[in-house]
Design a protein around this motif. Sequence first.
Motif: not given
Length: 372
Positions: A72-74, A93-94, A148-150
């Motif tokens: 979801l973040l990606t 991420l940070d 996989l989103a990429l």
Amino acid sequence: MSVTSLQDRAAGALMGAFIGDALALGPHWYYNLDELHADYGEWISDYTAPRPGRYHAGLKAGQSSQAGLLLLLTLRSLVECGGYDEDDFCRRLDTELFPLLDGTPMNGPGGYTSQSIREAWRKRVVLGLPWGQVHGNADTTEAAERSLALAVRYALRPAQLASTVCANSALMQSDGTVLAMTVAYGAILGMLVEGHPLDGALAGKLMARVKRGELPFHAVTSGHLQAPQPGRAGASTAGNFPSPDALLGPGFIAQAARDPAIHIEPAWKVSLVYGMPCAVYHQFPAAYYLAARFADDFESAVLHAVNGGGQNQARAILTGALVGAQAGLAAIPRRFIDGLDQHEEMLGLALRLAEQIADEDRGDRPAQNTKS
């Protein structure tokens, strides 16, 4: 291919992954199938909550594990930036994930933090190393689950897909075989989003892209894996990965899944054939098998992935994406979408990403002549 079907496949792949992750939240990591059946019955058919003392304990049915939250973040980063922006991804991420971790497994969003994320957190937060120096040698599918989103985003641009998936995976995983198998999974998922079937012919299509320099795999053979032609230029390609086998294996697995003389019954026992553990060489083959066998039956594919036990969460995420890309969003049972926590945001982002891909597809095609 029609724009509508392209969007449906792209959104189906993303929602399929989210659903697979959440379906396995309760029965995650049962290596003793008798214990799995004692806690959840002989067949798991919907979202379930983890039992006390188990992985992800305290979460509710339909919620995401950390793998789903990372996906979801990606996806948020991709949609908001209009494509992959490594600086934005690392910043998230940070600021959004690492402050919630303490370096131990049974902690953090989603109830469990994987080996590669723990190692990246240790090097980034405790040691203060820069991005590019925080990867580890975990042999899991962690990178494939988020990247996989990429693969969906760049399904129409195979060279960019491969380079982006590889770069994103290498942030936290360094093993060459893991990277090769992860990029291969992304390349295959991209082809399914394009509209190609997961069958024995897929390997030849992938190898054609290797020959064109679109996929970074080494190859020396001519067509149909025959010996190279003596003295013929261009027969060999030197890629980042030492062989194309990560691209070839799934085609043979797909042939086995469709061969009436080969029986794995019930299909969830594919986890026993390929292995229940977490490593890529157990997880990818099982996902390819289930996705080829149930190409147009999303429910059967993900439920057999979940009911196989062991690392069923990775198996279900990877299978869900592959089958979602083949069957499309419209073929996913509505109860799986409605029962998914945060489904409105997930679905909205998936549709927005699918629209970005469709916009690029329209831009790549020549204008239609509407004159009679």
